[in-house]
Motif scaffolding. Structure first.
Motif, PDB file in Angstrom:
ATOM      1  N   SER A   1      21.988  -0.567  67.064  1.00  0.00           N
ATOM      2  CA  SER A   1      22.737  -0.731  65.816  1.00  0.00           C
ATOM      3  C   SER A   1      23.405   0.580  65.413  1.00  0.00           C
ATOM      4  CB  SER A   1      21.826  -1.211  64.693  1.00  0.00           C
ATOM      5  OG  SER A   1      21.469  -2.551  64.896  1.00  0.00           O
ATOM      6  N   ASN A   2      22.708   1.690  65.568  1.00  0.00           N
ATOM      7  CA  ASN A   2      23.301   2.992  65.261  1.00  0.00           C
ATOM      8  C   ASN A   2      24.496   3.272  66.160  1.00  0.00           C
ATOM      9  OD1 ASN A   2      21.636   3.708  63.136  1.00  0.00           O
ATOM     10  ND2 ASN A   2      20.157   4.749  64.433  1.00  0.00           N
ATOM     11  N   TYR A   3      24.386   2.911  67.430  1.00  0.00           N
ATOM     12  CA  TYR A   3      25.481   3.128  68.384  1.00  0.00           C
ATOM     13  C   TYR A   3      26.719   2.318  67.975  1.00  0.00           C
ATOM     14  CZ  TYR A   3      28.065   3.373  72.749  1.00  0.00           C
ATOM     15  OH  TYR A   3      29.042   3.567  73.679  1.00  0.00           O
ATOM     16  N   ILE A   4      26.507   1.067  67.617  1.00  0.00           N
ATOM     17  CA  ILE A   4      27.622   0.199  67.214  1.00  0.00           C
ATOM     18  C   ILE A   4      28.267   0.733  65.938  1.00  0.00           C
ATOM     19  CG2 ILE A   4      28.197  -2.098  66.325  1.00  0.00           C
ATOM     20  CD1 ILE A   4      26.051  -3.163  68.335  1.00  0.00           C
ATOM     21  N   LYS A   5      27.459   1.141  64.964  1.00  0.00           N
ATOM     22  CA  LYS A   5      27.994   1.674  63.707  1.00  0.00           C
ATOM     23  C   LYS A   5      28.772   2.970  63.945  1.00  0.00           C
ATOM     24  CE  LYS A   5      25.339   1.223  59.984  1.00  0.00           C
ATOM     25  NZ  LYS A   5      24.115   1.221  59.144  1.00  0.00           N
ATOM     26  N   ALA A   6      28.264   3.816  64.838  1.00  0.00           N
ATOM     27  CA  ALA A   6      28.963   5.072  65.151  1.00  0.00           C
ATOM     28  C   ALA A   6      30.307   4.780  65.809  1.00  0.00           C
ATOM     29  CB  ALA A   6      28.097   5.939  66.063  1.00  0.00           C
ATOM     30  N   ASN A   7      30.336   3.841  66.734  1.00  0.00           N
ATOM     31  CA  ASN A   7      31.586   3.453  67.382  1.00  0.00           C
ATOM     32  C   ASN A   7      32.575   2.894  66.366  1.00  0.00           C
ATOM     33  OD1 ASN A   7      32.564   3.596  70.072  1.00  0.00           O
ATOM     34  ND2 ASN A   7      30.735   2.540  70.762  1.00  0.00           N
ATOM     35  N   GLU A   8      32.100   2.010  65.480  1.00  0.00           N
ATOM     36  CA  GLU A   8      32.970   1.438  64.461  1.00  0.00           C
ATOM     37  C   GLU A   8      33.498   2.522  63.521  1.00  0.00           C
ATOM     38  OE1 GLU A   8      30.520  -1.569  62.656  1.00  0.00           O
ATOM     39  OE2 GLU A   8      31.176  -3.095  64.090  1.00  0.00           O
ATOM     40  N   TRP A   9      32.644   3.483  63.157  1.00  0.00           N
ATOM     41  CA  TRP A   9      33.091   4.566  62.287  1.00  0.00           C
ATOM     42  C   TRP A   9      34.217   5.364  62.940  1.00  0.00           C
ATOM     43  CZ3 TRP A   9      33.088   9.887  62.973  1.00  0.00           C
ATOM     44  CH2 TRP A   9      33.509  10.623  61.863  1.00  0.00           C
ATOM     45  N   MET A  10      34.059   5.665  64.231  1.00  0.00           N
ATOM     46  CA  MET A  10      35.107   6.422  64.926  1.00  0.00           C
ATOM     47  C   MET A  10      36.420   5.646  64.945  1.00  0.00           C
ATOM     48  SD  MET A  10      33.987   8.722  68.098  1.00  0.00           S
ATOM     49  CE  MET A  10      33.439  10.379  67.809  1.00  0.00           C
ATOM     50  N   VAL A  11      36.350   4.367  65.248  1.00  0.00           N
ATOM     51  CA  VAL A  11      37.569   3.562  65.301  1.00  0.00           C
ATOM     52  C   VAL A  11      38.259   3.548  63.934  1.00  0.00           C
ATOM     53  CG1 VAL A  11      38.461   1.208  65.597  1.00  0.00           C
ATOM     54  CG2 VAL A  11      36.833   2.141  67.243  1.00  0.00           C
ATOM     55  N   GLN A  12      37.488   3.414  62.862  1.00  0.00           N
ATOM     56  CA  GLN A  12      38.066   3.396  61.517  1.00  0.00           C
ATOM     57  C   GLN A  12      38.603   4.765  61.111  1.00  0.00           C
ATOM     58  OE1 GLN A  12      34.866   1.977  59.070  1.00  0.00           O
ATOM     59  NE2 GLN A  12      34.977  -0.093  59.903  1.00  0.00           N
ATOM     60  N   SER A  13      37.913   5.826  61.489  1.00  0.00           N
ATOM     61  CA  SER A  13      38.299   7.179  61.075  1.00  0.00           C
ATOM     62  C   SER A  13      39.450   7.733  61.881  1.00  0.00           C
ATOM     63  CB  SER A  13      37.111   8.131  61.200  1.00  0.00           C
ATOM     64  OG  SER A  13      36.072   7.717  60.356  1.00  0.00           O
ATOM     65  N   PHE A  14      39.594   7.298  63.122  1.00  0.00           N
ATOM     66  CA  PHE A  14      40.638   7.814  63.993  1.00  0.00           C
ATOM     67  C   PHE A  14      41.913   7.006  63.789  1.00  0.00           C
ATOM     68  CE2 PHE A  14      38.085  10.088  67.548  1.00  0.00           C
ATOM     69  CZ  PHE A  14      37.286  10.687  66.601  1.00  0.00           C
ATOM     70  N   GLY A  15      42.540   7.178  62.622  1.00  0.00           N
ATOM     71  CA  GLY A  15      43.715   6.400  62.261  1.00  0.00           C
ATOM     72  C   GLY A  15      44.995   6.856  62.937  1.00  0.00           C
ATOM     73  N   ASN A  16      45.013   8.063  63.482  1.00  0.00           N
ATOM     74  CA  ASN A  16      46.199   8.600  64.130  1.00  0.00           C
ATOM     75  C   ASN A  16      46.165   8.258  65.621  1.00  0.00           C
ATOM     76  OD1 ASN A  16      47.884  10.562  65.568  1.00  0.00           O
ATOM     77  ND2 ASN A  16      48.115  11.529  63.571  1.00  0.00           N
ATOM     78  N   ALA A  17      47.305   7.972  66.195  1.00  0.00           N
ATOM     79  CA  ALA A  17      47.359   7.616  67.619  1.00  0.00           C
ATOM     80  C   ALA A  17      46.932   8.767  68.522  1.00  0.00           C
ATOM     81  CB  ALA A  17      48.763   7.160  67.998  1.00  0.00           C
ATOM     82  N   GLU A  18      46.981  10.003  68.017  1.00  0.00           N
ATOM     83  CA  GLU A  18      46.569  11.151  68.823  1.00  0.00           C
ATOM     84  C   GLU A  18      45.056  11.382  68.760  1.00  0.00           C
ATOM     85  OE1 GLU A  18      49.006  14.697  68.564  1.00  0.00           O
ATOM     86  OE2 GLU A  18      50.546  13.524  67.571  1.00  0.00           O
ATOM     87  N   SER A  19      44.369  10.708  67.854  1.00  0.00           N
ATOM     88  CA  SER A  19      42.913  10.787  67.775  1.00  0.00           C
ATOM     89  C   SER A  19      42.337   9.668  68.635  1.00  0.00           C
ATOM     90  CB  SER A  19      42.448  10.621  66.329  1.00  0.00           C
ATOM     91  OG  SER A  19      42.939  11.658  65.521  1.00  0.00           O
ATOM     92  N   VAL A  20      41.556  10.026  69.621  1.00  0.00           N
ATOM     93  CA  VAL A  20      41.066   9.023  70.577  1.00  0.00           C
ATOM     94  C   VAL A  20      39.597   9.238  70.916  1.00  0.00           C
ATOM     95  CG1 VAL A  20      43.302   8.600  71.660  1.00  0.00           C
ATOM     96  CG2 VAL A  20      41.862  10.402  72.535  1.00  0.00           C
TER      97      VAL A  20
ATOM     98  N   GLY B   1      23.346   7.046  74.235  1.00  0.00           N
ATOM     99  CA  GLY B   1      23.593   7.018  72.796  1.00  0.00           C
ATOM    100  C   GLY B   1      24.605   8.051  72.353  1.00  0.00           C
ATOM    101  N   ILE B   2      25.677   8.225  73.129  1.00  0.00           N
ATOM    102  CA  ILE B   2      26.687   9.248  72.817  1.00  0.00           C
ATOM    103  C   ILE B   2      28.063   8.607  72.682  1.00  0.00           C
ATOM    104  CG2 ILE B   2      27.884  11.307  73.679  1.00  0.00           C
ATOM    105  CD1 ILE B   2      25.341  12.052  75.149  1.00  0.00           C
ATOM    106  N   VAL B   3      28.778   9.031  71.648  1.00  0.00           N
ATOM    107  CA  VAL B   3      30.190   8.685  71.462  1.00  0.00           C
ATOM    108  C   VAL B   3      30.904  10.006  71.197  1.00  0.00           C
ATOM    109  CG1 VAL B   3      31.875   7.362  70.147  1.00  0.00           C
ATOM    110  CG2 VAL B   3      29.540   6.497  70.380  1.00  0.00           C
ATOM    111  N   LYS B   4      31.972  10.265  71.943  1.00  0.00           N
ATOM    112  CA  LYS B   4      32.678  11.548  71.824  1.00  0.00           C
ATOM    113  C   LYS B   4      34.179  11.284  71.750  1.00  0.00           C
ATOM    114  CE  LYS B   4      32.132  16.049  73.731  1.00  0.00           C
ATOM    115  NZ  LYS B   4      30.874  16.657  73.987  1.00  0.00           N
ATOM    116  N   GLY B   5      34.851  12.032  70.890  1.00  0.00           N
ATOM    117  CA  GLY B   5      36.283  11.839  70.757  1.00  0.00           C
ATOM    118  C   GLY B   5      37.013  13.081  70.294  1.00  0.00           C
TER     119      GLY B   5
END
Length: 165
Positions: A46-65, A74-78
């Motif tokens: 659940s923490n992994y899914i929430k972290a992924n969703e947070w990144m997708v929502q926060s990375f509003g610019n096309a250059e943020s990936v 348990g790692i998400v990096k961008g």
């Protein structure tokens, strides 16, 4: 002789006038990495899914990936754009540009905990014009990082929508 002295004083005045208008760009030290641990009530998945969703929502610019994800570790990096660069063309076709500044955001999750790490951009710059400093400075980075961390904590501590659908 008087004519040369008069000409020299005019040239000196003009040079002095224009040199006060020129802005200087200096490279400043990057601030330290910002790290924040967040205690949650969720399991690792659940923490992994929430972290992924947070990144997708926060990375509003096309250059943020999002550049790397590993559910087992348990790692998400961008790469996140902290400040967009700009290019302007002046009156006589003189083009000036300022660089974009990117931070690397790493989120690590496990049962009942998550951590966000924000690595500041390398080669931060500030500019000075008429004695006033502006541009991308450690203060601007820290303010942006604080906003990202607060947003991350709010999402991670909140109740997961994935549990009740």
């Amino acid at each position: 002789m008087k004519k040369n002295l008069y000409l020299f004083s005019i040239i000196f005045s003009v040079v002095l006038l224009f040199s006060s208008c020129i802005s200087s760009r200096k490279k400043i030290e990057s601030p330290p990495v910002r790290v924040q641990n967040v205690t949650t009530q969720n399991d690792k998945n659940s923490n992994y899914i929430k972290a992924n969703e947070w990144m997708v929502q926060s990375f509003g610019n096309a250059e943020s990936v999002i550049q790397f994800t590993d559910i087992e570790a348990g790692i998400v990096k961008g790469k996140y754009i902290m400040k967009e660069g700009s290019t302007t063309t002046g009156l006589y076709g003189v083009t000036t540009s300022s660089p974009s500044f990117y931070a690397i955001i790493t989120i690590r999750v496990k049962d009942n905990a998550s951590r966000i790490e924000i690595l500041p951009p390398i080669g931060m710059y500030s500019q000075t014009a008429n004695g006033i400093e502006f541009g991308f400075t450690p203060y601007v980075f820290n303010k942006s990082a604080d906003e990202l961390i607060a947003s991350f904590k709010e999402i991670m501590v909140g109740k997961s929508k994935n549990n009740n659908w």
